[in-house]
Design a protein around this motif. Structure first.
Motif, PDB file in Angstrom:
ATOM      1  N   LEU A 163      44.545  39.238  50.331  1.00  0.00           N
ATOM      2  CA  LEU A 163      43.152  39.542  49.991  1.00  0.00           C
ATOM      3  C   LEU A 163      42.872  41.034  50.080  1.00  0.00           C
ATOM      4  N   ARG A 164      43.442  41.666  51.094  1.00  0.00           N
ATOM      5  CA  ARG A 164      43.166  43.085  51.315  1.00  0.00           C
ATOM      6  C   ARG A 164      43.533  43.936  50.093  1.00  0.00           C
TER       7      ARG A 164
ATOM      8  N   ARG B 269      41.502  42.854  46.823  1.00  0.00           N
ATOM      9  CA  ARG B 269      40.107  43.322  46.792  1.00  0.00           C
ATOM     10  C   ARG B 269      39.984  44.738  46.259  1.00  0.00           C
ATOM     11  N   THR B 270      41.018  45.555  46.527  1.00  0.00           N
ATOM     12  CA  THR B 270      40.917  46.949  46.072  1.00  0.00           C
ATOM     13  C   THR B 270      41.025  47.067  44.545  1.00  0.00           C
TER      14      THR B 270
ATOM     15  N   PRO C 277      35.363  40.433  41.826  1.00  0.00           N
ATOM     16  CA  PRO C 277      34.263  39.864  42.611  1.00  0.00           C
ATOM     17  C   PRO C 277      34.878  39.074  43.783  1.00  0.00           C
ATOM     18  N   PRO C 278      34.185  39.019  44.943  1.00  0.00           N
ATOM     19  CA  PRO C 278      34.773  38.405  46.153  1.00  0.00           C
ATOM     20  C   PRO C 278      35.365  37.009  45.933  1.00  0.00           C
ATOM     21  N   GLU C 279      34.642  36.146  45.228  1.00  0.00           N
ATOM     22  CA  GLU C 279      35.138  34.766  45.045  1.00  0.00           C
ATOM     23  C   GLU C 279      36.425  34.725  44.234  1.00  0.00           C
ATOM     24  N   GLU C 280      36.467  35.582  43.220  1.00  0.00           N
ATOM     25  CA  GLU C 280      37.657  35.639  42.365  1.00  0.00           C
ATOM     26  C   GLU C 280      38.844  36.190  43.169  1.00  0.00           C
ATOM     27  N   ALA C 281      38.594  37.162  44.029  1.00  0.00           N
ATOM     28  CA  ALA C 281      39.661  37.720  44.863  1.00  0.00           C
ATOM     29  C   ALA C 281      40.225  36.628  45.785  1.00  0.00           C
ATOM     30  N   GLU C 282      39.350  35.823  46.347  1.00  0.00           N
ATOM     31  CA  GLU C 282      39.800  34.741  47.245  1.00  0.00           C
ATOM     32  C   GLU C 282      40.613  33.693  46.483  1.00  0.00           C
ATOM     33  N   ARG C 283      40.147  33.386  45.306  1.00  0.00           N
ATOM     34  CA  ARG C 283      40.844  32.415  44.474  1.00  0.00           C
ATOM     35  C   ARG C 283      42.240  32.920  44.119  1.00  0.00           C
TER      36      ARG C 283
END
Lengths: 196, 196
Positions: free
Chosen positions: A131-132, A135-136, A140-146
């Protein structure tokens, strides 16, 4: 016989990994672990109340050893991500052996709720590391988590296949697939990373 | 007790799956299978020379049951591909149970070369089914093979994660991830398929 130099807990957890890697999950009895650790069953039960506790300690020790050598990137750097992932791929006999311990452990967790703790811990850590850097890339947060979830799933699928189908999944093919899985994340990125 | 209606081989292979799913791989003794199948150990050894042969027959039977209900598309049809993949996802208790048999089997194959036969057979079949629809998207042959391999790996990783992390990998999330993995193949296609 030379005197064992490790502390007893290490000797036992190493023996659990040895038995899992060399004889398999069905051979994982207290008796076999004791023989392998050059310990008594009494010494084992003194440190571990039951088999689950012993297995948990062994798998956690293996995980901590891996964690100690892997350097996770803080930014989106393709080469650095691949280097971190490589630590877990069964590219040689030693890493195949480590992974063989995990397959036995996965099977054991199916019928021992207490064992889940370790793989929950591992998943949270791996997912967090991915994730780290993801994210950079500006998702968008949800897409990064997915994407982090998907990458964990695909990479562990690769570990499994590399162990089950060693003739097909040569080290070169493992690395190519891992690189492709990482590249897929970059390919979707709203803004390219330093290595992109 | 009602009289068992199944033939003895089916009773035994069903019992192997029951023991693997309910008690786990470490409980897979001839004695436990015999008790579960309401059979004698003599009846089992009459049909199966050793534990590996018995496990192979059980896992193959489970695979053939799945194969009988899945319809693989002959062309690139997203919805049809997802329907086929769904058959293998642990979306409900019955399918979780089936997959739990496979995780135990994967662990057993690590120390029993004879067992490999089944998952080699399964991989060849799954890969072949995916190759068929992927090829219709116009990829060069090598790229189609690489994508079929990758899809098999990612989907089996998803099965594993769905079983290990059921709280996170809800049926909805499993389906979303499977759909995403399939869509990734379409997204790379030189020419879009009928469902693309």
């Amino acid at each position: 016989m030379s005197e064992p130099r490790q502390n007893p807990i290490e000797r036992i957890t190493d023996a659990v990994c040895d038995v899992l890697a060399e004889q398999g999950v069905t051979a994982l009895s207290m008796r076999n672990v004791a023989a392998r650790a050059d310990a008594t069953i009494g010494l084992i039960t003194h440190h571990f109340p039951n088999r689950a506790a012993m297995v948990k300690a062994a798998v956690r020790a293996s995980w901590l050893r891996d964690q100690a050598v892997v350097v996770w990137p803080e930014t989106a750097d393709r080469a650095a991500v691949l280097r971190a992932v490589k630590v877990f791929l069964p590219l040689d006999a030693a890493r195949r052996r480590q992974l063989s311990v995990w397959i036995g452990y996965w099977a054991l967790t199916q019928h021992d709720a207490g064992l889940h703790e370790i793989h929950d811990e591992v998943y949270a850590a791996l997912r967090g590391h991915h994730l780290r850097w993801i994210r950079t890339l500006g998702f968008p947060p949800e897409e990064a988590e997915r994407l982090a979830d998907r990458l964990c799933v695909s990479l562990d699928g690769l570990l499994l296949y590399a162990l089950l189908y060693p003739a097909h999944w040569t080290p070169e093919r493992q690395l190519e697939a891992a690189r492709g899985m990482i590249d897929d994340v970059f390919a979707r990125a709203p803004r390219p990373g330093p290595g992109g």
